[in-house]
Design a protein around this motif. Structure first.
Motif, PDB file in Angstrom:
ATOM      1  N   CYS A 148       0.835  -1.196  -0.021  1.00 25.86           N
ATOM      2  CA  CYS A 148      -0.087   0.058   0.158  1.00 25.86           C
ATOM      3  C   CYS A 148       0.766   1.187  -0.084  1.00 25.86           C
TER       4      CYS A 148
ATOM      5  N   ASN B 257      -2.868   6.480  -2.211  1.00 23.59           N
ATOM      6  CA  ASN B 257      -3.192   6.042  -0.761  1.00 23.59           C
ATOM      7  C   ASN B 257      -2.878   7.372   0.018  1.00 23.59           C
TER       8      ASN B 257
ATOM      9  N   VAL C 286      -3.159   7.480   3.152  1.00 27.34           N
ATOM     10  CA  VAL C 286      -3.107   7.029   4.477  1.00 27.34           C
ATOM     11  C   VAL C 286      -1.619   6.717   4.768  1.00 27.34           C
ATOM     12  N   CYS C 287      -1.254   5.465   4.347  1.00 27.69           N
ATOM     13  CA  CYS C 287      -0.073   4.614   4.577  1.00 27.69           C
ATOM     14  C   CYS C 287       1.196   5.561   4.295  1.00 27.69           C
TER      15      CYS C 287
ATOM     16  N   TYR D 295      -7.738  13.343   6.853  1.00 29.46           N
ATOM     17  CA  TYR D 295      -6.358  12.449   6.691  1.00 29.46           C
ATOM     18  C   TYR D 295      -5.324  13.489   7.162  1.00 29.46           C
TER      19      TYR D 295
ATOM     20  N   VAL E  62     -10.213   7.868   9.880  1.00 22.99           N
ATOM     21  CA  VAL E  62      -8.865   8.142  10.334  1.00 22.99           C
ATOM     22  C   VAL E  62      -9.016   9.167  11.484  1.00 22.99           C
TER      23      VAL E  62
ATOM     24  N   CYS F  97      -5.256   2.492   8.771  1.00 24.24           N
ATOM     25  CA  CYS F  97      -5.523   2.703   7.466  1.00 24.24           C
ATOM     26  C   CYS F  97      -6.564   1.797   6.965  1.00 24.24           C
ATOM     27  N   HIS F  98      -7.504   0.975   8.010  1.00 23.48           N
ATOM     28  CA  HIS F  98      -8.437   0.272   7.348  1.00 23.48           C
ATOM     29  C   HIS F  98      -9.162  -0.085   8.967  1.00 23.48           C
TER      30      HIS F  98
ATOM     31  N   ASN G 104      -9.428   4.375   1.441  1.00 25.68           N
ATOM     32  CA  ASN G 104      -8.350   3.613   1.081  1.00 25.68           C
ATOM     33  C   ASN G 104      -8.836   2.489   0.239  1.00 25.68           C
TER      34      ASN G 104
ATOM     35  N   CYS H 217      -5.767  -1.189   1.335  1.00 22.52           N
ATOM     36  CA  CYS H 217      -5.677  -1.892   2.830  1.00 22.52           C
ATOM     37  C   CYS H 217      -6.921  -2.716   3.300  1.00 22.52           C
TER      38      CYS H 217
END
Lengths: 223, 223
Positions: free
Chosen positions: A92, A121, A123-124, A151, B67, B92-93, B121, B124
């Motif tokens: 990811c 993505n 987030v990650c 985010y 998040v 992230c999930h 996302n 993930c």
């Protein structure tokens, strides 16, 4: 608890390799940009417009990060710049080790700018330093005003925000002013650009900034 | 290697709790939908339009995964349905354990449908079974035709695809036919809906399908 420890170890190892990447990039005077965003915000289109507009004024290479396919690398290769594709096969985010490997395929002595297009993505990728000079976060107007608040990590980590697809604003219930305010509320030091890769709006300003940043030699974060 | 082992253990533990969630949902005849997408594709708007359109015809509760912030839960709460907010604080999930906890706050005996809005996302959340009857993947037309090819895991895992923001198609260089083809190429058994939460287009068809699915008692995956 063991999971947290291992996660921390992974990040420590990543940061160590990121430092090595950054040292190599600095040594060769290469400005590295880590382009991060949701899927479909227009990262690849922005890179395409940038290459078109710069038209050889800077020596640029691109590292393309994708979960699957090399579609983006194929798009970029048309611009006759060096491109390295990283396929994460489900991963990811890019990490410093993958970028270090990709960098071995590039001749850094012949580069001014290295654009790293991360996996789509929001987030990650915020957690993984790749050794870049700065993170550039791209958000498209269609994603909505509230995304910087929802985010925040990515917006906090970034030095530059590109708000893309501004040509669609007339058809959206999204206020550009509020989107920008929300981003600056998370990170007041963001340099903000507004672009449309469809109409070309804002591309000149973004490329002028890129040229100026390279000229000023602001090549690595924390220098 | 140890990382892979632990990751596998986490997923095994997750799947065990997901099975327990699924058993509880089945016992009470609740259809659980795991709504997944990129940030800003319109998950929350689709849930809002769905609640408006159903107008009490089904007893719905919503679990909101974010998040950060409880902005989405506040939007949904206006529709006077039970809402539970999960804030992942950087995660992230959603996972089955978080959903199990959220489910303890809901009276399942008084529900027909549980909508779980996952973190925005496209990567993930594909790996984490929450105990849902099916994954519904939402993609907005603005994200581009190629996304099913670039993020195949999510499209492979989903039973339903909602293509949202079709009202913007006249302003985009995106062919709906190709986007749909790419998705069906990854997963030919997808049930596809086309919607606009702005104009309301397609919402009736989507809600009719939801009513029919509840009526038919297709309540859990793999039954």
């Amino acid at each position: 608890m063991s999971v947290i420890t291992i996660e921390r170890k992974i990040l420590e190892k990543n940061d160590e390799i990121a430092r090595q990447n950054r040292a190599r990039l600095t040594e060769h005077g290469v400005l590295a940009l880590n382009m991060v965003s949701s899927p479909g915000s227009g990262k690849t289109s922005l890179i395409e417009r940038t290459l078109e507009h710069l038209n050889g004024k800077l020596r640029v290479a691109v590292i393309e990060g994708d979960v699957h396919t090399s579609l983006d690398a194929e798009r970029i290769a048309r611009y006759r710049v060096p491109v390295v594709q990283i396929v994460t096969h489900g991963g990811c985010h890019l990490d410093a080790h993958l970028v270090a490997e990709a960098m071995t395929k590039l001749d850094l002595t012949r580069l001014d700018v290295l654009i790293i297009e991360n996996v789509g993505n929001l987030v990650c990728p915020a957690n993984y330093d790749l050794g870049e000079a700065m993170k550039v976060v791209i958000i498209s107007t269609t994603e909505g005003e509230d995304k910087p608040l929802k985010y925040p990590a990515m917006f906090r980590q970034a030095a530059v925000l590109v708000i893309n697809k501004v040509d669609l604003l007339p058809y959206l219930d999204v206020r550009l002013r509020v989107l920008k305010q929300n981003a600056l509320c998370i990170n007041p030091s963001l340099t903000v650009f507004e672009t449309s890769c469809t109409t070309g709006m804002g591309i000149t300003r973004w490329c002028d900034w890129l040229l100026m940043t390279v000229a000023r030699g602001v090549k690595t974060r924390g220098e």
